[in-house]
Motif scaffolding. Structure first.
Motif, short mmCIF file in Angstrom:
data_model
loop_
_atom_site.label_atom_id
_atom_site.label_comp_id
_atom_site.label_asym_id
_atom_site.label_seq_id
_atom_site.Cartn_x
_atom_site.Cartn_y
_atom_site.Cartn_z
N PHE A 211 0.88 -1.22 0.04
CA PHE A 211 0.03 0.06 0.02
C PHE A 211 0.97 1.11 -0.17
O PHE A 211 0.52 2.39 -0.52
CB PHE A 211 -1.05 -0.18 1.19
CG PHE A 211 -1.92 -1.10 0.99
CD1 PHE A 211 -3.02 -1.00 0.03
CD2 PHE A 211 -1.86 -2.18 2.04
CE1 PHE A 211 -3.67 -2.32 -0.06
CE2 PHE A 211 -2.85 -3.31 2.01
CZ PHE A 211 -3.70 -3.48 0.80
N GLN A 212 1.97 1.04 0.60
CA GLN A 212 3.09 2.21 0.34
C GLN A 212 3.40 2.43 -0.96
O GLN A 212 3.35 3.50 -1.47
CB GLN A 212 4.12 1.94 1.53
CG GLN A 212 3.87 1.82 3.10
CD GLN A 212 3.59 3.28 3.49
OE1 GLN A 212 4.23 4.25 3.09
NE2 GLN A 212 2.71 3.32 4.44
N LEU A 213 3.71 1.35 -1.67
CA LEU A 213 4.34 1.44 -3.13
C LEU A 213 3.19 1.71 -3.90
O LEU A 213 3.44 2.64 -4.84
CB LEU A 213 4.83 0.19 -3.49
CG LEU A 213 6.21 -0.27 -2.73
CD1 LEU A 213 6.42 -1.74 -3.11
CD2 LEU A 213 7.32 0.54 -3.06
N MET A 214 1.80 1.65 -3.55
CA MET A 214 0.95 2.19 -4.28
C MET A 214 0.40 3.61 -4.32
O MET A 214 -0.65 4.26 -4.71
CB MET A 214 -0.43 1.13 -4.17
CG MET A 214 -0.33 -0.34 -4.71
SD MET A 214 -0.04 -0.38 -6.52
CE MET A 214 -2.10 0.01 -6.83
N GLY A 215 1.24 4.19 -3.33
CA GLY A 215 1.28 5.80 -2.95
C GLY A 215 -0.24 6.16 -2.10
O GLY A 215 -0.50 7.22 -2.25
N TRP A 216 -0.59 5.16 -1.16
CA TRP A 216 -1.62 5.32 -0.66
C TRP A 216 -1.60 6.77 0.43
O TRP A 216 -2.49 7.13 0.66
CB TRP A 216 -2.31 4.08 0.16
CG TRP A 216 -3.03 3.22 -1.04
CD1 TRP A 216 -2.91 3.27 -2.37
CD2 TRP A 216 -4.22 2.46 -0.60
NE1 TRP A 216 -3.74 2.45 -2.89
CE2 TRP A 216 -4.47 1.76 -1.97
CE3 TRP A 216 -4.74 2.11 0.41
CZ2 TRP A 216 -5.74 0.90 -2.03
CZ3 TRP A 216 -5.77 0.85 0.33
CH2 TRP A 216 -6.13 0.32 -0.97
N ARG A 217 0.00 6.99 0.78
CA ARG A 217 -0.07 7.96 1.74
C ARG A 217 -0.25 9.16 0.99
O ARG A 217 -0.49 10.22 1.73
CB ARG A 217 1.34 7.70 1.88
CG ARG A 217 2.45 8.08 0.94
CD ARG A 217 3.78 8.06 1.44
NE ARG A 217 4.37 6.67 0.99
CZ ARG A 217 5.80 6.43 0.93
NH1 ARG A 217 6.68 7.57 0.87
NH2 ARG A 217 6.18 5.20 0.93
N VAL B 242 2.67 -1.00 -10.11
CA VAL B 242 1.28 -1.15 -10.81
C VAL B 242 1.56 -2.01 -12.02
O VAL B 242 0.60 -2.88 -12.51
CB VAL B 242 0.79 0.35 -11.18
CG1 VAL B 242 -0.11 0.39 -12.47
CG2 VAL B 242 0.18 1.03 -10.09
N SER B 243 2.68 -2.07 -12.48
CA SER B 243 3.09 -2.92 -13.93
C SER B 243 3.40 -4.37 -13.35
O SER B 243 2.79 -5.23 -13.80
CB SER B 243 4.21 -2.45 -14.70
OG SER B 243 4.11 -1.15 -14.85
N LEU B 244 4.07 -4.55 -12.30
CA LEU B 244 4.74 -5.83 -12.10
C LEU B 244 3.79 -6.82 -11.25
O LEU B 244 3.90 -7.98 -11.55
CB LEU B 244 6.14 -5.68 -11.31
CG LEU B 244 7.04 -4.61 -12.44
CD1 LEU B 244 8.44 -4.74 -11.52
CD2 LEU B 244 7.27 -5.32 -13.71
N VAL B 245 3.14 -6.15 -10.47
CA VAL B 245 2.09 -6.99 -9.62
C VAL B 245 1.09 -7.69 -10.55
O VAL B 245 0.85 -8.89 -10.48
CB VAL B 245 1.69 -6.15 -8.32
CG1 VAL B 245 0.35 -7.01 -7.64
CG2 VAL B 245 2.51 -5.91 -7.38
N PRO B 246 0.33 -7.10 -11.26
CA PRO B 246 -0.35 -7.75 -12.51
C PRO B 246 0.29 -8.40 -13.03
O PRO B 246 0.03 -9.80 -13.56
CB PRO B 246 -1.06 -6.41 -13.22
CG PRO B 246 -0.87 -5.22 -12.51
CD PRO B 246 0.33 -5.25 -11.56
N ASN C 152 -3.58 4.04 -9.47
CA ASN C 152 -4.37 2.85 -8.77
C ASN C 152 -5.40 2.24 -9.83
O ASN C 152 -5.69 1.13 -10.04
CB ASN C 152 -4.98 3.26 -7.57
CG ASN C 152 -3.67 3.44 -6.39
OD1 ASN C 152 -3.84 2.39 -5.50
ND2 ASN C 152 -2.93 4.16 -6.34
N ALA C 153 -6.05 3.35 -10.52
CA ALA C 153 -7.03 2.93 -11.55
C ALA C 153 -6.46 1.98 -12.59
O ALA C 153 -7.13 1.00 -12.89
CB ALA C 153 -7.89 4.07 -11.92
#
Lengths: 191, 506
Positions: free
Chosen positions: B177-183, B203-207, B284-285
């Motif tokens: 969540f930190q890496l997804m920039g939720w902060r 966002v690219s590598l997890v999918p 995120n979208a």
């Protein structure tokens, strides 16, 4: 003239218009990027203002596009009561077609790769395959793709089409199905 | 601007940097050798369709299979290698050993695919649509087995490569969540900044990780079926798994490359490109859209539930919003009145973004179900993804390779774009236009020849467009080989220059 335009032409026109504006914008930007009369915050501010308009404009275009285009879906829910039913079985590398619905297994179904059908009648093609994936595609004799659906083993896809003109309509397979894929043709005579 | 600038990663020492650089050069040389060869395979396909040479159908489809698998695999592998280097030398430590493990796995996989297709004659197309590889084949079983094993090797090493980069970033910047920039989503500005490349990588590598797991599942199922032919799997389920794997692989290739554009472009415009709440929401979208966009490959499978078809068009349409309103406008905000010098590096990045936008509109048009019913499996489809790859990803890669090896960068913009660059760009757009015209004229894709269609106008148009495409492919090859030689010489110089710190990469 407008009524005779195919979906392909509409699609190409939309693409050409948007690409034209993208290229125009790109050329303008390449020139505008070579000068530096404003500080970066003022420049960014101007861009973000345009972005605000773009964002809302895009949302409107996409929403209208969604609601408008989702009325023209090829699926069963959007089809009329059929005037004629045709069973279609794809096999490596031929089409078997016959009038009427069938409970016979695809492998045992006997049909021909040519069929005669009535003009101006909603016809439902019940399409399946006896081996690999194929794609049942109806062209007109001028080479315009009119309608298509996948022919998948174990599934039946119902495609509906109403032939407006009498004549011959070539059938092609549009899903690669092995080396002789391109010879998997058929014909519909409409009268 | 109350953000604290985060303590940067401890710079690599000279030896560590040299090792990373050697690995990067290895990737660069591999790309420069394989890319023109794979274009050569595409050239043969267009020559055959233009009736200028005559290939046996199985030879044509074996070449088509290798061209597709090779290009998708090579470009993704290089994008991953590029991220490994850029992340590893600037943001979070990546292991050179893991990097070589990925590289060697890719080489082994590629050799396997070359043998399986060119010697074994495997020709099921790049996405091996089940149950095609097992029925009515004209190639021996061993070549199917070798293809599945080679792809499995590729999938496993890509999986390792993706997990490694995500893990390295999470050790440096915090969990998912930190890496997804939720902060950035709260009302207060975050105390520590997150570099855009960290967010974009995740966002690219997890999918990608999910897709490679799915790929491994279907390839293992394929191997089971090879050894036990009586097995039967559900073809619709297999098609869903397959396109989740294949579409995601191709889709994230461009996003990986966008990661380095976000990082390097600001060096040429002098403007920081930082994350904001808007960019974080957008990416995120994008994460969600990457997962669901593959649905548009199954529009013509009427048996697929209609809700999934709606979701496919919705996800494909919506993906245009973050891509253009955030990234494309981000590029505009970088450039507008920035006094940039148009050297080949920023030019490649900029034209790559333009190509991405053009491929994007073609994709949105085709992702409209009402249009897809007459464009699906015509040449419009290769038109749009070749635009993404050739005028998007490949331009980003060229910019990246010039960046690594340019003696000066920053405001100078690197070397000037010469005739080879413009020949490449002109040839590429000419080649793409022939595909678009083919799609508009309902010319089918994956047709070795058009004479068997039984429609004389389609035969003539298809063959004519293929012949014109041959001319443009020759221009593409001329441009890319000339630039390739120049970049190769630069890479050889770069690999022996002094490396005293991470900064040497500029």
């Amino acid at each position: 003239m407008i009524a005779a335009m195919t979906t392909q032409v509409y699609a190409a026109l939309v693409t050409i218009v948007v690409v034209y504006f993208i290229l125009l914008g790109a050329i303008f930007l390449m020139r505008a990027a070579m000068v530096g009369t404003e500080d970066k915050y003022a420049a960014k501010g101007k861009v973000y203002k345009v972005r605000g308009f773009y964002f809302w404009g895009l949302c409107v275009v996409l929403t209208v596009g969604l609601f408008w285009t989702l009325r023209f879906l090829p699926y069963e829910e959007f089809q009329q009561k059929p005037g004629e039913i045709v069973t279609v079985v794809g096999m490596q590398w031929a089409w078997k077609m016959g009038i009427g619905s069938t409970d016979v297994k695809p492998k045992d179904f006997t049909g021909a790769n040519q069929i005669t059908l009535p003009v101006d009648t909603p016809i439902t093609f019940q399409v399946t395959s006896e081996d690999v994936n194929h794609n049942f595609s109806i062209y007109n004799d001028r080479g315009v793709l009119l309608a298509q659906t996948q022919a998948m083993p174990g599934y039946r896809n119902d495609l509906q089409y109403r032939f407006r003109e009498k004549g011959d309509y070539p059938i092609l397979c549009l899903e690669y199905c092995g080396a002789p894929h391109t010879i998997m043709t058929g014909k519909i005579h409409v009268e | 601007m109350s953000n604290k600038t985060r303590e940067p990663m401890k710079p690599l020492d000279a030896e560590e940097f040299r090792k990373q650089r050697r690995l990067m050069v290895t990737w660069g040389v591999t790309l420069l050798v394989l890319f023109p060869l794979l274009i050569g395979l595409g050239l043969f396909m267009r020559l055959n369709q233009g009736e200028l040479v005559h290939l046996q159908p199985n030879t044509f489809y074996a070449i088509m299979t290798l061209h597709g698998l090779g290009m998708a695999g090579l470009l993704f592998s290089f994008a991953l290698g590029g991220l490994h280097f850029l992340v590893g030398t600037r943001f979070a430590r990546t292991s050179v050993k893991v990097g070589y493990f990925v590289f060697i796995g890719v080489v082994v996989g590629v050799i396997g695919l070359v043998v399986a297709t060119l010697i074994g004659g495997f020709a099921a197309g790049w996405y091996l649509l089940y149950p095609l590889p097992f029925k009515g084949t004209s190639w021996p079983e061993w070549s199917s087995g070798l293809t599945f094993i080679s792809l499995l090797i590729l999938g496993v090493v890509w999986l390792v490569g993706c997990v490694h980069i995500v893990r390295a970033l999470s050790l440096e910047y915090g969990g998912f969540f930190q890496l997804m920039g939720w902060r950035y989503l709260g009302n207060k500005e975050p105390e520590e900044e997150l570099p855009p490349i960290a967010l974009i990588s995740v966002v690219s590598l997890v999918p990608g990780i999910l897709a490679f797991l799915a790929g491994a599942v279907f390839l293992i199922m394929f191997l089971f079926q090879l050894f036990e032919p009586s097995l039967e799997f559900n073809p619709l389920m297999m098609k869903n798994i397959l396109f989740f794997f294949g579409h995601t692989l191709v889709n994230i290739t461009i996003y990986c490359a966008v990661g380095w554009v976000y990082t390097l472009f600001p060096e040429f415009t002098g403007r920081a490109w930082k994350l904001t709440k808007v960019t974080v929401i957008a990416w995120n979208a994008t994460f969600l859209f990457i997962l669901f966009a593959y649905f548009h490959h199954l529009y013509m499978d009427f048996a697929q539930p209609i809700s999934i078809q709606y979701a496919g068009q919705l996800a494909s349409y919506m993906s245009a919003v973050p891509a253009t309103a955030v990234t494309i406008f981000g590029v505009i905000a970088q450039l507008y009145h920035s006094k940039i010098k148009w050297g080949v590096i920023p030019l490649s990045f900029f034209l790559g973004a333009v190509g991405w936008a053009i491929g994007g509109i073609a994709a949105v048009v085709d992702s409209t179900i009402a249009v897809n019913k007459v464009l699906h499996n015509t040449l419009w489809v290769p038109a749009h993804f070749h635009t993404y790859m050739l005028m998007g990803v490949v331009l980003f890669i060229l910019g990246f390779l010039y960046y690594l090896t340019a003696p000066q960068s920053g405001k100078e913009g690197g070397p000037k774009a010469g005739w080879a660059f413009w020949t490449f760009v002109t040839g590429s757009y000419g080649f793409l236009l022939m595909f678009y015209l083919g799609g508009m004229n309902s010319i089918p894709r994956r047709f070795a020849e058009y004479s068997t269609m039984g429609i004389s106008s389609s035969h003539e148009i298809g063959a004519l467009l293929a012949r014109l495409a041959v001319f443009f492919v020759v221009l593409v090859l001329l441009g890319i080989i000339t630039m390739g030689i120049s970049i190769f010489i630069r890479l050889m110089r770069w690999v022996v220059t002094d490396a005293t710190s991470t900064e040497s990469s500029a």
